[in-house]
Write an enzyme that holds these catalytic residues in place. Structure first.
Site, PDB file in Angstrom:
ATOM      1  N   CYS A 192     -49.446 -49.587  -9.784  1.00 31.41           N
ATOM      2  CA  CYS A 192     -49.734 -48.229  -9.544  1.00 31.41           C
ATOM      3  C   CYS A 192     -48.921 -46.610 -10.173  1.00 31.41           C
ATOM      4  O   CYS A 192     -49.097 -45.763 -10.991  1.00 31.41           O
ATOM      5  CB  CYS A 192     -50.608 -47.454  -8.739  1.00 31.41           C
ATOM      6  SG  CYS A 192     -51.836 -48.424  -7.933  1.00 31.41           S
ATOM      7  N   HIS A 196     -48.884 -43.512 -12.626  1.00 30.57           N
ATOM      8  CA  HIS A 196     -48.986 -42.523 -12.548  1.00 30.57           C
ATOM      9  C   HIS A 196     -47.616 -41.456 -11.371  1.00 30.57           C
ATOM     10  O   HIS A 196     -48.130 -40.227 -11.263  1.00 30.57           O
ATOM     11  CB  HIS A 196     -50.306 -42.328 -11.643  1.00 30.57           C
ATOM     12  CG  HIS A 196     -51.767 -42.824 -12.146  1.00 30.57           C
ATOM     13  ND1 HIS A 196     -52.246 -42.512 -13.110  1.00 30.57           N
ATOM     14  CD2 HIS A 196     -52.268 -43.776 -12.058  1.00 30.57           C
ATOM     15  CE1 HIS A 196     -52.688 -42.532 -13.010  1.00 30.57           C
ATOM     16  NE2 HIS A 196     -53.286 -44.174 -12.764  1.00 30.57           N
ATOM     17  N   ARG A 235     -62.671 -46.822  -8.646  1.00 32.24           N
ATOM     18  CA  ARG A 235     -62.100 -46.314  -9.396  1.00 32.24           C
ATOM     19  C   ARG A 235     -60.582 -47.484  -9.168  1.00 32.24           C
ATOM     20  O   ARG A 235     -59.797 -47.863 -10.130  1.00 32.24           O
ATOM     21  CB  ARG A 235     -60.751 -45.188  -9.284  1.00 32.24           C
ATOM     22  CG  ARG A 235     -60.129 -45.109 -10.375  1.00 32.24           C
ATOM     23  CD  ARG A 235     -60.782 -44.180 -11.669  1.00 32.24           C
ATOM     24  NE  ARG A 235     -59.715 -44.377 -13.099  1.00 32.24           N
ATOM     25  CZ  ARG A 235     -59.607 -45.293 -13.300  1.00 32.24           C
ATOM     26  NH1 ARG A 235     -59.744 -46.221 -13.864  1.00 32.24           N
ATOM     27  NH2 ARG A 235     -58.429 -44.550 -14.871  1.00 32.24           N
ATOM     28  N   CYS A 239     -58.957 -49.645 -12.277  1.00 30.07           N
ATOM     29  CA  CYS A 239     -57.032 -49.636 -12.654  1.00 30.07           C
ATOM     30  C   CYS A 239     -56.760 -50.671 -12.434  1.00 30.07           C
ATOM     31  O   CYS A 239     -55.534 -51.248 -13.012  1.00 30.07           O
ATOM     32  CB  CYS A 239     -56.286 -48.950 -11.230  1.00 30.07           C
ATOM     33  SG  CYS A 239     -56.570 -46.835 -11.699  1.00 30.07           S
TER      34      CYS A 239
END
Lengths: 278, 104
Positions: A192, A196, A235, A239
């Site tokens: 992740c 991000h 979500r 991802c």
């Protein structure tokens, strides 16, 4: 001499490892903030709640015009109707939540010391239904997202306030979420954090990667890609799939832990959900 | 440079050992598609147990089973071995990410 230096370096690295592992949630939060504030020095600190629109002017203009007639408005209305509709036993969702369920989303997820589990808003919506003799709703979209959107709407402007109580199980849940966030997974070997944190603001094909700071503030979210509203666990699953990892189930302990860590990192920022994204 | 050679040699040795192990598994069970599919399932199950299952491995195994049923043994074995390799890679990934944390 060279050997002594090598031994000293090894000893230092060994002692440094436990120190890194012992970073407290407060330490993590400070480092996380400092990273984003330095990387996007021109973004006002409170504006990270607007995700990618806080860092890209052209996208922001398009988003602001969408927000004039937000596509999630109808979901808030549906959510309000569902929220107020009595169950068969005459009770409503308001009976299950503090403050009648209004303006409380900023406190979710929280760690319940009685059960030793992370509790999410969507999880408690279904717990409320089951406790009142109703069937639980599917977790990713539909009615549960509508109810959550209404509850988020009543919480707009409140500052995210996720607590990690002095309980080893709470810390373990936080650490589990943190590990999920930073661990590379899937065939593409990506975390992740790769998208991000380290590459936030860069393009991935035609899209710009949003910063992780503030991401949780606008959920549930209306995504053009979905053509509707979805919860944060929907979500997360998306991802994970994108990096070719098998997603976990919505409301699994893994995603609850991830939401716990992810939301804690945005403590102090305002809720502005539901939101709209590409 | 010497270090680089050592790393490359170790990695290649690792890969070749894995390949040999895979070959042995199939041969031991008769070399048919069933053995290859079983090995793939075991490998994927191990990856799942540590929370690192890859997205397409399960689908590949199902497809291999379908091919085997249709009598396309070679294709089934090839796909099952690919799935087994994915499971093993996912397990290695889990090990390598044991101490994952922020890099800032």
């Amino acid at each position: 001499m060279k050997k002594i230096m090598t031994c000293a370096a090894l000893a230092l690295s060994i002692t440094a490892l436990p120190m890194l592992a012992q970073a407290t949630p407060e330490d993590d939060l400070k480092a996380f903030r400092a990273y984003f504030h330095k990387r996007f020095a021109n973004v006002p600190k409170d504006d990270f709640i607007n995700g990618v629109y806080s860092i890209d002017k052209a996208s922001r203009e398009q988003w602001e015009s969408i927000e004039e007639f937000p596509p999630y408005e109808i979901n808030i209305e549906k959510g309000e109707t569902l929220f107020n509709k009595p169950f068969k036993n005459g009770k409503t969702y308001a009976d299950c939540f503090k403050n009648g369920g209004k303006a409380i989303k900023q406190n979710y997820p929280y760690f319940d010391t009685a059960t030793g589990k992370v509790k999410t808003l969507e999880g408690e919506i279904n717990e409320c239904r089951v406790a009142n003799g109703e069937k639980p709703l599917p977790y990713k979209k539909g009615k549960i997202a509508d109810i959550s959107a209404y509850m988020a709407y009543t919480s707009r402007g409140n500052k995210i306030s996720v607590q990690i109580p002095d309980d080893p199980k709470a810390l373990a849940a936080y650490e589990r979420g943190k590990k999920h966030f930073y661990a590379k997974r899937g065939q593409l070997n990506m975390a992740c954090a790769d998208c991000h944190v380290y590459y936030a603001g860069n393009r991935i094909r035609a899209d710009i990667l949003s910063p992780a700071l503030g991401q949780v503030s606008h959920f549930p979210v209306y995504r053009s890609k979905w053509g509707g509203l979805g919860t944060i666990h929907r979500r997360y699953g998306g991802c994970n799939k994108q990096v070719r990892a098998k997603p976990f189930k919505a409301q699994s302990d893994e995603y609850n832990a991830l939401e716990y860590f992810h939301t804690y990192m945005s403590n102090g920022l305002e809720m502005n959900g539901p939101g709209v994204r590409k | 440079m010497k270090k680089l050679h050592t790393i490359v040699a170790t990695t290649l040795l690792g890969f070749s050992m894995t390949a040999c192990a895979t070959g042995d598994t199939s041969k031991a069970a008769g070399g048919g598609a069933e053995a290859a599919i079983s090995a793939a399932k075991a490998s994927n199950k191990a990856a799942k147990s540590v929370g690192y299952e890859w997205r397409d491995t399960g689908k590949m195994i199902k497809k291999a089973e379908k091919l085997a049923k249709e009598g396309k043994t070679e294709e089934a074995i090839k796909l099952a071995k690919k799935a087994e390799m994915q499971g093993k890679a996912a397990q290695m990934q889990a090990t390598s990410q044991k101490n994952a944390g922020p890099r800032f």
